[in-house]
Design a protein around this motif. Structure first.
Motif, PDB file in Angstrom:
ATOM      1  N   MET A   1       6.991   1.397   1.567  1.00 24.98           N
ATOM      2  CA  MET A   1       6.052   2.034   0.832  1.00 24.98           C
ATOM      3  C   MET A   1       4.678   1.432   1.392  1.00 24.98           C
ATOM      4  O   MET A   1       4.539   0.220   1.385  1.00 24.98           O
ATOM      5  N   LYS A   2       3.795   2.250   1.506  1.00 22.17           N
ATOM      6  CA  LYS A   2       2.356   1.932   2.226  1.00 22.17           C
ATOM      7  C   LYS A   2       1.470   1.571   1.040  1.00 22.17           C
ATOM      8  O   LYS A   2       1.182   2.243  -0.115  1.00 22.17           O
ATOM      9  N   LEU A   3       1.019   0.146   1.086  1.00 18.89           N
ATOM     10  CA  LEU A   3       0.006  -0.121   0.238  1.00 18.89           C
ATOM     11  C   LEU A   3      -1.268  -0.734   0.855  1.00 18.89           C
ATOM     12  O   LEU A   3      -2.092  -1.636   0.222  1.00 18.89           O
ATOM     13  N   ASP A   4      -1.666  -0.103   2.026  1.00 17.90           N
ATOM     14  CA  ASP A   4      -2.364  -0.352   2.438  1.00 17.90           C
ATOM     15  C   ASP A   4      -4.146  -0.462   1.721  1.00 17.90           C
ATOM     16  O   ASP A   4      -4.834  -1.219   1.756  1.00 17.90           O
ATOM     17  N   ALA A   5      -4.261   0.812   0.972  1.00 14.02           N
ATOM     18  CA  ALA A   5      -5.240   0.973   0.201  1.00 14.02           C
ATOM     19  C   ALA A   5      -5.614  -0.155  -1.071  1.00 14.02           C
ATOM     20  O   ALA A   5      -6.602  -0.523  -1.169  1.00 14.02           O
ATOM     21  N   LYS A   6      -4.286  -0.352  -1.675  1.00 11.18           N
ATOM     22  CA  LYS A   6      -4.252  -1.397  -2.571  1.00 11.18           C
ATOM     23  C   LYS A   6      -4.746  -2.946  -2.061  1.00 11.18           C
ATOM     24  O   LYS A   6      -5.318  -3.505  -2.448  1.00 11.18           O
ATOM     25  N   LYS A   7      -4.162  -2.827  -0.999  1.00 14.73           N
ATOM     26  CA  LYS A   7      -4.332  -4.310  -0.456  1.00 14.73           C
ATOM     27  C   LYS A   7      -5.894  -4.547   0.088  1.00 14.73           C
ATOM     28  O   LYS A   7      -6.321  -5.715  -0.042  1.00 14.73           O
ATOM     29  N   ARG A   8      -6.518  -3.425   0.603  1.00 13.57           N
ATOM     30  CA  ARG A   8      -7.702  -3.491   0.908  1.00 13.57           C
ATOM     31  C   ARG A   8      -8.861  -3.664  -0.364  1.00 13.57           C
ATOM     32  O   ARG A   8      -9.418  -4.630  -0.301  1.00 13.57           O
ATOM     33  N   LEU A   9      -8.276  -2.897  -1.465  1.00 13.40           N
ATOM     34  CA  LEU A   9      -9.091  -3.016  -2.700  1.00 13.40           C
ATOM     35  C   LEU A   9      -8.925  -4.487  -3.252  1.00 13.40           C
ATOM     36  O   LEU A   9      -9.882  -5.207  -3.481  1.00 13.40           O
ATOM     37  N   ALA A  10      -7.637  -4.855  -3.032  1.00 16.72           N
ATOM     38  CA  ALA A  10      -7.304  -6.297  -3.687  1.00 16.72           C
ATOM     39  C   ALA A  10      -8.142  -7.441  -2.948  1.00 16.72           C
ATOM     40  O   ALA A  10      -8.890  -8.333  -3.349  1.00 16.72           O
ATOM     41  N   ALA A  11      -8.334  -7.138  -1.559  1.00 16.23           N
ATOM     42  CA  ALA A  11      -9.153  -7.967  -0.567  1.00 16.23           C
ATOM     43  C   ALA A  11     -10.423  -7.980  -0.940  1.00 16.23           C
ATOM     44  O   ALA A  11     -11.307  -9.176  -1.074  1.00 16.23           O
ATOM     45  N   GLU A  12     -10.869  -7.086  -1.125  1.00 20.14           N
ATOM     46  CA  GLU A  12     -12.520  -6.758  -1.710  1.00 20.14           C
ATOM     47  C   GLU A  12     -12.888  -7.619  -2.997  1.00 20.14           C
ATOM     48  O   GLU A  12     -13.665  -8.142  -3.142  1.00 20.14           O
ATOM     49  N   ILE A  13     -12.005  -7.211  -3.627  1.00 24.55           N
ATOM     50  CA  ILE A  13     -11.979  -8.066  -5.136  1.00 24.55           C
ATOM     51  C   ILE A  13     -11.798  -9.393  -5.119  1.00 24.55           C
ATOM     52  O   ILE A  13     -12.762 -10.277  -5.811  1.00 24.55           O
ATOM     53  N   LEU A  14     -10.909  -9.938  -4.245  1.00 27.69           N
ATOM     54  CA  LEU A  14     -10.683 -11.600  -4.318  1.00 27.69           C
ATOM     55  C   LEU A  14     -11.548 -11.988  -3.254  1.00 27.69           C
ATOM     56  O   LEU A  14     -11.608 -13.213  -3.059  1.00 27.69           O
ATOM     57  N   LYS A  15     -12.324 -11.427  -2.525  1.00 32.63           N
ATOM     58  CA  LYS A  15     -13.206 -11.701  -1.590  1.00 32.63           C
ATOM     59  C   LYS A  15     -12.464 -12.702  -0.379  1.00 32.63           C
ATOM     60  O   LYS A  15     -13.045 -13.683   0.058  1.00 32.63           O
TER      61      LYS A  15
ATOM     62  N   ARG B   1      -4.718 -11.903   3.695  1.00 31.11           N
ATOM     63  CA  ARG B   1      -4.564 -13.207   2.963  1.00 31.11           C
ATOM     64  C   ARG B   1      -4.228 -12.660   1.716  1.00 31.11           C
ATOM     65  O   ARG B   1      -4.099 -13.379   0.818  1.00 31.11           O
ATOM     66  N   VAL B   2      -4.006 -11.140   1.399  1.00 33.98           N
ATOM     67  CA  VAL B   2      -3.684 -10.600   0.180  1.00 33.98           C
ATOM     68  C   VAL B   2      -1.912 -10.745  -0.004  1.00 33.98           C
ATOM     69  O   VAL B   2      -1.333 -10.268   0.977  1.00 33.98           O
ATOM     70  N   TRP B   3      -1.524 -11.311  -0.859  1.00 39.87           N
ATOM     71  CA  TRP B   3      -0.028 -11.522  -1.140  1.00 39.87           C
ATOM     72  C   TRP B   3       0.115 -10.572  -2.257  1.00 39.87           C
ATOM     73  O   TRP B   3      -0.443 -10.277  -3.488  1.00 39.87           O
ATOM     74  N   ILE B   4       1.354  -9.545  -2.235  1.00 40.03           N
ATOM     75  CA  ILE B   4       1.864  -8.821  -3.186  1.00 40.03           C
ATOM     76  C   ILE B   4       3.059  -9.013  -3.443  1.00 40.03           C
ATOM     77  O   ILE B   4       3.955  -9.391  -2.629  1.00 40.03           O
ATOM     78  N   ASP B   5       3.599  -9.438  -4.954  1.00 37.42           N
ATOM     79  CA  ASP B   5       4.700  -9.923  -5.405  1.00 37.42           C
ATOM     80  C   ASP B   5       5.870  -9.066  -4.927  1.00 37.42           C
ATOM     81  O   ASP B   5       5.894  -7.651  -5.468  1.00 37.42           O
ATOM     82  N   PRO B   6       6.870  -9.275  -4.052  1.00 34.79           N
ATOM     83  CA  PRO B   6       7.607  -7.947  -3.722  1.00 34.79           C
ATOM     84  C   PRO B   6       8.322  -7.692  -4.867  1.00 34.79           C
ATOM     85  O   PRO B   6       8.920  -6.420  -4.818  1.00 34.79           O
ATOM     86  N   SER B   7       8.908  -8.229  -6.082  1.00 33.73           N
ATOM     87  CA  SER B   7       9.523  -7.664  -7.383  1.00 33.73           C
ATOM     88  C   SER B   7       8.522  -6.914  -8.050  1.00 33.73           C
ATOM     89  O   SER B   7       8.929  -6.044  -8.959  1.00 33.73           O
ATOM     90  N   ARG B   8       7.219  -6.754  -7.808  1.00 32.56           N
ATOM     91  CA  ARG B   8       6.399  -5.803  -8.609  1.00 32.56           C
ATOM     92  C   ARG B   8       5.685  -4.875  -7.643  1.00 32.56           C
ATOM     93  O   ARG B   8       4.873  -4.383  -8.075  1.00 32.56           O
ATOM     94  N   ILE B   9       6.331  -4.555  -6.513  1.00 34.11           N
ATOM     95  CA  ILE B   9       5.657  -3.517  -5.735  1.00 34.11           C
ATOM     96  C   ILE B   9       5.604  -1.905  -6.496  1.00 34.11           C
ATOM     97  O   ILE B   9       4.515  -1.429  -6.315  1.00 34.11           O
TER      98      ILE B   9
END
Length: 148
Positions: free
Chosen positions: A1-15, A20-28
């Motif tokens: 499952m590609k989460l590139d866009a979500k990771k990029r958004l999260a990185a922007e929000i978290l600055k 450095r963005v970590w996504i919980d494997p159980s909540r993918i």
């Protein structure tokens, strides 16, 4: 499952950077369902998305190197930047040799082992660089029969 866009958004929000963005494997599944920035912010609040801690620079290798340098290693020709006279100045070496010699002569004069004339002669010899060390001076004095 590609989460590139979500990771990029999260990185922007978290600055932080994307790496450095970590996504919980159980909540993918929840993360992949998120579409808007608000969804991502909500997931960050819930703890499904987090920023990893900043990685430092390990000093372990430096400590090992320091120990080796203290033991006299790692000082070969390729590691040297200055000339011999820059790394240990000639004058400093001279001072390190001459001061103990003169102190020894004063000591001998005070003890009465040598008289003023001998002292002066030896002093000038020291000044002329006749002796490498205190041991060398003592050897000379023994040869001349001044020291027992």
């Amino acid at each position: 499952m590609k989460l590139d866009a979500k990771k990029r958004l999260a990185a922007e929000i978290l600055k932080v950077g994307v790496n450095r963005v970590w996504i919980d494997p159980s909540r993918i599944t929840d993360v992949s369902a998120a579409i808007t920035r608000e969804d991502i912010k909500r997931l960050i609040k819930q703890g499904a998305i987090r920023a990893k801690p900043e990685a430092g620079i390990s000093r372990g290798r430096l400590r090992v190197r320091k120990v080796k340098r203290k033991a006299g290693r790692r000082g070969g020709m390729g590691s040297r930047k200055g000339a011999r006279g820059a790394r240990s100045p000639r004058k400093a070496n001279w001072i390190k040799t001459v001061r103990p010699l003169r102190a020894r002569l004063k000591e001998l004069r005070k003890e009465g082992v040598i008289d003023q004339r001998q002292y002066r002669k030896l002093y000038l010899m020291v000044k002329g660089g006749s002796f490498r060390s205190k041991a060398h001076l003592n050897l000379y004095l023994k040869e001349k029969g001044i020291l027992k």
